[in-house]
Enzyme design. Structure first.
Site, PDB file in Angstrom:
ATOM      1  N   SER A   2     -43.665  14.625  35.432  1.00 18.41           N
ATOM      2  CA  SER A   2     -44.050  13.456  34.503  1.00 18.41           C
ATOM      3  C   SER A   2     -44.428  12.010  35.089  1.00 18.41           C
ATOM      4  CB  SER A   2     -42.745  13.328  33.690  1.00 18.41           C
ATOM      5  OG  SER A   2     -42.915  12.065  32.546  1.00 18.41           O
ATOM      6  N   ASP A  60     -48.835   8.505  31.573  1.00 25.85           N
ATOM      7  CA  ASP A  60     -48.116   8.940  32.681  1.00 25.85           C
ATOM      8  C   ASP A  60     -48.802  10.073  33.384  1.00 25.85           C
ATOM      9  OD1 ASP A  60     -47.215  10.609  30.695  1.00 25.85           O
ATOM     10  OD2 ASP A  60     -45.305  10.537  31.409  1.00 25.85           O
ATOM     11  N   ASP A  89     -47.918  13.296  33.247  1.00 20.53           N
ATOM     12  CA  ASP A  89     -48.347  14.359  32.454  1.00 20.53           C
ATOM     13  C   ASP A  89     -48.855  14.243  30.946  1.00 20.53           C
ATOM     14  OD1 ASP A  89     -45.777  13.625  31.331  1.00 20.53           O
ATOM     15  OD2 ASP A  89     -45.150  15.685  30.944  1.00 20.53           O
ATOM     16  N   ASP A 128     -47.548  12.391  28.413  1.00 24.00           N
ATOM     17  CA  ASP A 128     -46.895  12.350  27.348  1.00 24.00           C
ATOM     18  C   ASP A 128     -46.125  11.056  26.995  1.00 24.00           C
ATOM     19  OD1 ASP A 128     -44.516  12.359  29.234  1.00 24.00           O
ATOM     20  OD2 ASP A 128     -43.422  14.017  28.324  1.00 24.00           O
TER      21      ASP A 128
END
Length: 449
Positions: free
Chosen positions: A106, A242, A244, A246
């Site tokens: 993340s 961010d 990833d 999400d």
């Protein structure tokens, strides 16, 4: 004989320093195998598990290891390559897969990585299911049939088409100038593509990943460059994702940061006004700003606070029938559109609200008064119940008595790191900073490294 199990899963999958336990190829094999065994036990027939990753240099290594584990259990591993976490959730549903493994840490630095597992309907797993997979990862494996690896055709294009379908018309964003910060992460290609196809003029930032620059002074955690570029480019807004993809943090046309709480307020008001706010409810977490609840009260919208973590937000949404929920950090779930937090989707929804209200983002942001907030992270060597650490408990009680109803204090451990978080909201920046620092000093003295 079973090996002794250990705790692998935190609040968002298994996470740690890449190439160190538990984020090693050996553990990725075990986790991939365990996931395959679990989903095979619930299905008669072949099991297919998708694998996606962000742009970290360790992603290929862990992708290969997870695929080997999946295939060793007789299931097929389906590669989606570099794709945002919500993109993998979409692909699972679109291509009728049984599960998915996302390889990402993340918003963490490139040295970290992790594995998140989704079920066959594109939802993250419950604690109970993760515990079962965790137990399987440490059981002796006798061997058996072997699965194959396959490439998922058009995974990224399918996800992009899904996002583009969220707004009506061929070019609904024509006339808008948007700065996009892709954090050198998984959205680096898809985000500019989607917003360009929707008709917006795009100024891309941090879209050249090299495996080690993901989240470095950019993205939702570091929007400073985005804020400057929005002003310099005379843009209508900026969107930061961010690593990833999400999370979303927005920047208005004046360069001011618009938090996840503010985005939820804006979109909640939009959904209410258009008759789509199911149960007249918005879900957030206990970390939401004090101004969040006050804004919802003014709009006569019900608020439910969930535990920290987007999985718990989702569980609360499903239990209550709500369709919108999220975290101030930028995780937002629009359950009538998707199964998980999605930064690009959240950005599209935010712009949908702007188009509906026909107001600049700076004006919409003022729907919520943001109380001064200070968050201090203290590295700790252990995580005892804070109520049992008498000096810490006393410091918190003293601060709460001093603030009264003019502020709020929340002290909790991180679910993914050896960190204690001290969050204080108060009437002024100075008072808030002083209160947070006083508590943090006691936490450091009692529990610090």
């Amino acid at each position: 004989m079973d090996n002794k199990a250990e705790k692998l899963f935190g609040t968002d999958g298994v996470r740690g320093r890449a190439n160190q336990h538990p984020i090693t190829p050996e553990m990725a094999v075990k986790i991939g195998r365990a996931a395959a065994l679990y989903f095979q036990s619930r299905k008669n027939g072949a099991v297919k598990i998708g694998i996606g990753r962000d742009t970290r240099i360790s992603g290929n290594m862990l992708e290969s290891a997870a695929a080997a584990g999946i295939c060793s259990a007789g299931a097929d591993a389906m590669f989606a390559d570099v794709i945002p976490t919500p993109g993998l959730a979409h692909v699972i549903r679109k291509f009728d897969l049984d599960a998915g493994v996302m390889i990402s840490a993340s918003h963490n630095p490139f040295e970290d990585n992790g594995l998140k597992i989704f079920g066959g309907k594109g939802f993250k797993l419950s604690d109970e299911v993760e515990n079962e997979i965790e137990a399987l990862a440490f059981k002796d494996f006798p061997g058996g049939p072997v699965g194959e690896t396959h490439q998922i055709p058009d995974a990224q294009d399918s996800y992009a088409a899904f996002l583009q379908s969220l707004l009506p018309g061929e070019t609904p964003l024509k006339g808008l100038k948007i700065v996009l910060d892709a954090s050198n992460g998984a959205t680096y290609s898809i985000a500019p593509q989607v917003f360009s196809r929707l008709g917006a003029e795009i100024i891309p930032l941090f879209t050249s990943p090299d495996g080690m620059n993901i989240n470095v002074d950019c993205g939702s955690q570091h929007p400073e460059t985005l804020q400057k570029e929005v002003i310099a480019g005379n843009a209508h807004l900026g969107l930061a994702f961010d690593g990833d993809g999400d999370r979303l943090i927005a920047v208005d046309e004046t360069g001011a940061r618009i938090s996840g709480d503010q985005i939820l307020i804006i979109c909640g008001a939009w959904l209410k006004e258009t008759g789509r706010l199911a149960q007249n409810t918005v879900v957030s977490t206990v970390m939401s700003n004090l101004g969040f609840k006050k804004a919802l009260d003014r709009m006569d919208i019900k608020h439910i606070a969930a535990d920290v973590g987007d999985r718990y937000v989702l569980e609360t949404m499903q239990a209550s029938g709500a369709v919108i929920g999220g975290e101030d950090s930028g995780h937002m779930i629009f359950l009538d559109c998707h199964t998980t937090g999605d930064g690009i989707l959240s950005g599209i929804q935010l712009i949908g609200a702007m188009l509906h209200f026909q107001k600049p983002l700076s004006e919409l942001g003022r729907m919520m008064d943001v109380f001064p907030q200070v968050l201090i992270n203290i590295p700790v060597t252990s995580k005892p119940d804070l109520a049992t650490v008498k000096p810490v408990a006393a410091a918190i009680e003293k601060a709460e008595n001093a603030l009264g109803d003019q502020g709020r204090i929340l002290v909790r451990y991180s679910g993914t790191r050896s960190v204690c978080r001290v969050m204080v909201e108060g009437p002024t920046r100075e008072a808030t900073q002083g209160t947070a620092q006083a508590i943090a000093e006691v936490v450091k003295q009692e529990l610090g490294e």
